[in-house]
Design a protein around this motif. Structure first.
Motif, PDB file in Angstrom:
ATOM      1  N   THR A 178     -35.387 -33.269  -7.227  1.00 17.62           N
ATOM      2  CA  THR A 178     -35.822 -34.731  -6.767  1.00 17.62           C
ATOM      3  C   THR A 178     -37.057 -34.523  -7.574  1.00 17.62           C
ATOM      4  O   THR A 178     -37.790 -34.248  -8.508  1.00 17.62           O
ATOM      5  CB  THR A 178     -36.522 -34.005  -5.457  1.00 17.62           C
ATOM      6  N   LEU A 273     -33.184 -37.235  -4.673  1.00 16.14           N
ATOM      7  CA  LEU A 273     -34.517 -37.392  -2.960  1.00 16.14           C
ATOM      8  C   LEU A 273     -35.214 -38.170  -4.224  1.00 16.14           C
ATOM      9  O   LEU A 273     -36.140 -37.296  -5.151  1.00 16.14           O
ATOM     10  CB  LEU A 273     -33.992 -36.079  -2.271  1.00 16.14           C
ATOM     11  N   THR A 275     -39.080 -37.700  -3.645  1.00 17.67           N
ATOM     12  CA  THR A 275     -40.113 -36.173  -3.248  1.00 17.67           C
ATOM     13  C   THR A 275     -40.980 -35.805  -4.609  1.00 17.67           C
ATOM     14  O   THR A 275     -40.678 -35.600  -5.528  1.00 17.67           O
ATOM     15  CB  THR A 275     -39.546 -35.504  -2.177  1.00 17.67           C
ATOM     16  N   THR A 281     -38.991 -32.051  -0.686  1.00 19.46           N
ATOM     17  CA  THR A 281     -37.806 -31.855   0.420  1.00 19.46           C
ATOM     18  C   THR A 281     -36.543 -32.214   1.891  1.00 19.46           C
ATOM     19  O   THR A 281     -36.343 -32.668   2.223  1.00 19.46           O
ATOM     20  CB  THR A 281     -36.706 -31.141  -0.674  1.00 19.46           C
ATOM     21  N   ALA A 302     -33.353 -27.021  -3.774  1.00 11.01           N
ATOM     22  CA  ALA A 302     -34.476 -27.863  -4.328  1.00 11.01           C
ATOM     23  C   ALA A 302     -34.727 -28.033  -5.452  1.00 11.01           C
ATOM     24  O   ALA A 302     -34.701 -26.788  -5.798  1.00 11.01           O
ATOM     25  CB  ALA A 302     -34.870 -28.200  -2.697  1.00 11.01           C
TER      26      ALA A 302
END
Length: 423
Positions: A178, A273, A275, A281, A302
């Motif tokens: 992320t 992702l 973020t 996350t 993550a």
């Protein structure tokens, strides 16, 4: 000479960066019919590549056509073309990247491959968009090969590497990288793939775009025109009997749902992702409509990350902070982190780093490993702050701490850490 046109031939504005644009200047300075647009575009990409630029920005203005290079994550003004060259340069780029040359009012995307002396071929991703003063152009220079990288030299601490390897050894589950655009998420996932890719497993990726070529991996390019989206492509991949799947990005609930279900049914799934950090996350997946029990039972780790510029090793010097400077740092870093640290490092600027004091980039990371406590928090839809506190109790080093450690060790500067988090 070029009058006002070659505004930045020696020094990029406001950055201390010095980039020579000799090849480009020489060609632009020629009078018609001796001036070659083909050579101008070729030399432009060659000089960007030699300057270690990741992106080329070409922006039309009222009287000029502005050229900027993104080097080590920072944009630098490097040149300004005469406005009358604008349409010819854009047309040449459109031809090379397979775009329509008669379309001037719609955004277009393409790709081309340019030969660069001593470097072979460089793949370039091109985006052209109409603006008030004409079409602009942004080109991303793609590395093409991942041979020079490994997880170990991306900047992961020893503790974070151990967490990564534990997650990579699991036969199924989710590994998510992320961070904002341009923070090196895809490169991290490529390096994970490089380490786990063995002849006895099947690895398939779906990406937009394919940035590195990986040997022994089936890589699929997203194509929205033919309906090959991340979601549709992922459905097809799962019918191809893979062990490991990488999805370039989870952008919507449909892709998130398929990815999580694939991780649930015995696949190791890697994706990115958008973020701000690793703990966010989990609430983000909830926002996308994924059920809490699915997240809790599939997410392995993550990884939150940013890229910071590294100090040039040829001109690195110690820098002792004054009491005033240290008190200013109290607003940005917790006192437990600052302690009695007064000596840091900086680059003075030399020919090797184009007088910027920086050369290259490295990652700063936080790796959130999902344990039983965090699974309980996910099940009751806890917010990111609660998840962060639990992860820190479980030994997670935050990105701020990781960055601060790299500044103390002389890998980067305190100013660079502040720029990345507080700019």
């Amino acid at each position: 000479m070029l009058g006002n046109h070659h505004i930045m031939s020696e020094t990029a504005s406001n950055t201390g960066l010095s980039i020579k644009m000799d090849l480009l200047e020489k060609e632009v300075a020629k009078q018609q019919p001796f001036r070659s647009i083909i050579k101008i575009v070729d030399s432009l990409i060659e000089q960007a590549y030699n300057s270690r630029a990741s992106d080329i920005h070409m922006d039309p203005e009222e009287k000029t056509f502005r050229l900027r290079f993104r080097i080590d994550g920072v944009l630098h003004d490097v040149y300004s073309f005469p406005k009358d060259l604008h349409s010819e340069i854009i047309t040449r780029i459109k031809v090379l990247s397979g775009m329509r040359t008669d379309e001037h009012q719609a955004a277009q995307d393409g790709r081309m491959r340019i030969a660069v002396p001593e470097a072979g071929f460089v793949d370039v991703r091109v985006s052209i968009t109409p603006t008030y003063y004409g079409e602009n152009c942004v080109m991303r220079l793609l590395a093409g090969k991942s041979d020079d990288f490994s997880l170990a030299n991306l900047g992961f601490s020893e503790d974070n590497l151990k967490r990564m390897h534990r997650a990579m050894k699991k036969p199924y589950g989710l590994i998510l990288a992320t961070g904002p655009t341009g923070s090196g998420k895809t490169t991290t996932l490529y390096m994970v793939l490089k380490e786990i890719n063995k002849p006895d497993i099947s690895v398939i990726t779906i990406e937009d775009p394919i940035e590195y070529s990986l040997g022994g991996v089936d890589q699929i390019q997203v194509n929205n025109k033919t309906g090959l989206t991340f979601a549709n492509g992922l459905r097809s991949i799962l019918r191809q009997d893979p062990n490991v799947v990488m999805v370039g990005e989870i952008r919507d609930g449909e892709t998130a749902s398929i990815a999580v279900n694939a991780a649930m049914t015995g696949h190791l799934v890697l994706s990115t992702l958008h973020t701000n950090d690793a703990p966010t996350t989990l609430p983000r997946l909830l926002d996308l409509g994924v059920e809490p029990f699915l997240i809790a039972s599939t997410l392995n780790i993550a990884i939150g990350q940013r890229l910071v510029r590294t100090i040039c090793s040829d001109c690195k010097v110690k820098k002792t902070f004054t009491e005033t400077e240290l008190s200013a740092l109290n607003d940005a870093f917790p006192a437990t982190l600052l302690k009695d640290h007064k000596v840091f490092y900086k680059g003075e600027g030399c020919a090797r780093c184009n007088h910027s004091g920086y050369k290259g980039r490295i990652g700063i990371h936080e790796v959130l490993e999902v344990d039983e406590k965090i699974r309980e928090l996910i099940m009751r839809r806890a917010n990111a702050d609660e998840i962060r506190k639990s992860a820190i109790d479980n030994g997670m080093i935050t990105m701020t701490e990781d960055g601060f450690e790299k500044a103390i060790a002389g890998v980067t500067t305190i100013e660079e850490i502040l720029r990345v988090f507080h700019e």
